[in-house]
Design a protein around this motif. Structure first.
Motif, PDB file in Angstrom:
ATOM      1  N   SER A   7       0.832  -1.198   0.000  1.00  0.00           N
ATOM      2  CA  SER A   7       0.000   0.000   0.000  1.00  0.00           C
ATOM      3  C   SER A   7       0.868   1.250   0.000  1.00  0.00           C
ATOM      4  N   SER A   8       1.936   1.234   0.786  1.00  0.00           N
ATOM      5  CA  SER A   8       2.843   2.378   0.866  1.00  0.00           C
ATOM      6  C   SER A   8       3.516   2.630  -0.481  1.00  0.00           C
ATOM      7  N   ARG A   9       3.981   1.521  -1.127  1.00  0.00           N
ATOM      8  CA  ARG A   9       4.623   1.666  -2.429  1.00  0.00           C
ATOM      9  C   ARG A   9       3.639   2.204  -3.467  1.00  0.00           C
ATOM     10  N   SER A  10       2.426   1.701  -3.458  1.00  0.00           N
ATOM     11  CA  SER A  10       1.458   2.136  -4.455  1.00  0.00           C
ATOM     12  C   SER A  10       1.083   3.611  -4.246  1.00  0.00           C
ATOM     13  N   ASN A  11       0.990   4.048  -2.995  1.00  0.00           N
ATOM     14  CA  ASN A  11       0.700   5.462  -2.728  1.00  0.00           C
ATOM     15  C   ASN A  11       1.830   6.351  -3.207  1.00  0.00           C
ATOM     16  N   SER A  12       3.088   5.952  -2.956  1.00  0.00           N
ATOM     17  CA  SER A  12       4.205   6.799  -3.366  1.00  0.00           C
ATOM     18  C   SER A  12       4.330   6.863  -4.878  1.00  0.00           C
ATOM     19  N   SER A  13       4.045   5.743  -5.575  1.00  0.00           N
ATOM     20  CA  SER A  13       4.133   5.802  -7.036  1.00  0.00           C
ATOM     21  C   SER A  13       2.996   6.641  -7.599  1.00  0.00           C
ATOM     22  N   ARG A  14       1.797   6.565  -6.988  1.00  0.00           N
ATOM     23  CA  ARG A  14       0.688   7.405  -7.426  1.00  0.00           C
ATOM     24  C   ARG A  14       1.034   8.873  -7.224  1.00  0.00           C
ATOM     25  N   CYS A  15       1.643   9.174  -6.077  1.00  0.00           N
ATOM     26  CA  CYS A  15       2.038  10.544  -5.767  1.00  0.00           C
ATOM     27  C   CYS A  15       3.062  11.041  -6.793  1.00  0.00           C
ATOM     28  N   ALA A  16       4.040  10.202  -7.098  1.00  0.00           N
ATOM     29  CA  ALA A  16       5.067  10.583  -8.067  1.00  0.00           C
ATOM     30  C   ALA A  16       4.445  10.797  -9.444  1.00  0.00           C
ATOM     31  N   MET A  17       3.488   9.954  -9.816  1.00  0.00           N
ATOM     32  CA  MET A  17       2.843  10.112 -11.119  1.00  0.00           C
ATOM     33  C   MET A  17       2.036  11.407 -11.161  1.00  0.00           C
ATOM     34  N   SER A  18       1.323  11.728 -10.074  1.00  0.00           N
ATOM     35  CA  SER A  18       0.526  12.952 -10.103  1.00  0.00           C
ATOM     36  C   SER A  18       1.432  14.183 -10.134  1.00  0.00           C
ATOM     37  N   GLU A  19       2.578  14.120  -9.455  1.00  0.00           N
ATOM     38  CA  GLU A  19       3.521  15.248  -9.504  1.00  0.00           C
ATOM     39  C   GLU A  19       4.075  15.412 -10.909  1.00  0.00           C
ATOM     40  N   ALA A  20       4.404  14.300 -11.570  1.00  0.00           N
ATOM     41  CA  ALA A  20       4.928  14.376 -12.935  1.00  0.00           C
ATOM     42  C   ALA A  20       3.855  14.912 -13.880  1.00  0.00           C
ATOM     43  N   ALA A  21       2.620  14.438 -13.701  1.00  0.00           N
ATOM     44  CA  ALA A  21       1.523  14.932 -14.545  1.00  0.00           C
ATOM     45  C   ALA A  21       1.295  16.412 -14.310  1.00  0.00           C
ATOM     46  N   ALA A  22       1.366  16.852 -13.048  1.00  0.00           N
ATOM     47  CA  ALA A  22       1.169  18.268 -12.728  1.00  0.00           C
ATOM     48  C   ALA A  22       2.256  19.115 -13.375  1.00  0.00           C
ATOM     49  N   ALA A  23       3.480  18.625 -13.365  1.00  0.00           N
ATOM     50  CA  ALA A  23       4.594  19.390 -13.919  1.00  0.00           C
ATOM     51  C   ALA A  23       4.445  19.565 -15.437  1.00  0.00           C
ATOM     52  N   GLN A  24       3.771  18.599 -16.109  1.00  0.00           N
ATOM     53  CA  GLN A  24       3.643  18.680 -17.558  1.00  0.00           C
ATOM     54  C   GLN A  24       2.380  19.419 -18.000  1.00  0.00           C
ATOM     55  N   SER A  25       1.423  19.618 -17.112  1.00  0.00           N
ATOM     56  CA  SER A  25       0.172  20.265 -17.504  1.00  0.00           C
ATOM     57  C   SER A  25       0.318  21.782 -17.504  1.00  0.00           C
ATOM     58  N   LYS A  26      -0.678  22.448 -18.082  1.00  0.00           N
ATOM     59  CA  LYS A  26      -0.637  23.909 -18.101  1.00  0.00           C
ATOM     60  C   LYS A  26      -0.921  24.451 -16.703  1.00  0.00           C
TER      61      LYS A  26
END
Length: 159
Positions: free
Chosen positions: A6-25
């Motif tokens: 659960s901890s690993r899945s939360n951190s990867s989700r967090c990393a993905m949302s940060e990467a998506a945020a960085a690429q969005s307008k």
């Protein structure tokens, strides 16, 4: 093991949302700042169909004439004049000072508060009633999730 998964899945989700945020307008810093898919950003106001008074933000009742549910959305002008200002010399940690907080009356209606840039924080150089224009820039900081924000400022109008 389930907790670790659960901890690993939360951190990867967090990393993905940060990467998506960085690429969005960038996101608008306030609800009345509109960022269309095509064209330039703009400030949006509400105009009373009864008395033609202009306000920022959504409302049901006109503060000028009392009309109910009589508003239309309008694009506010990018030009106006300085109504009043204050030079701030002390602020929260991390906020660069001095800065100029200003209230501007926009052409065609609407009164907006924001920071005045592109001029020295010197009362001898700032004139009440001086023409200003709205400019849009990426805010100097991101939020905790890595989102960038688009904000607006005022600057002396170019002649």
């Amino acid at each position: 093991a389930a907790g670790a998964e659960s901890s690993r899945s939360n951190s990867s989700r967090c990393a993905m949302s940060e990467a998506a945020a960085a690429q969005s307008k960038p996101l608008p810093v306030v609800s009345f700042l509109k960022i269309p898919d095509q064209g330039k950003p703009y400030l949006e106001g509400q105009r009373c169909k009864g008395c033609k008074a202009v306000f920022l933000g959504v409302r049901d009742v006109c503060a000028s004439c009392g009309a109910r549910n009589q508003f239309e959305q309008i694009k506010l002008a990018d030009k106006g004049e300085l109504y009043v200002y204050s030079i701030t010399y002390r602020s929260f940690p991390g906020i660069e000072t001095p800065f100029i907080s200003a209230v501007v009356d926009l052409e065609g209606g609407g009164t907006v508060k924001g920071n005045l840039i592109g001029i020295d924080a010197d009362p001898k150089k700032i004139k009440m009633g001086m023409p200003v224009e709205v400019v849009y820039k990426t805010a100097p900081r991101k939020d905790r999730e890595g989102n960038e924000y688009l904000t607006y400022y005022f600057q002396p109008a170019k002649a």
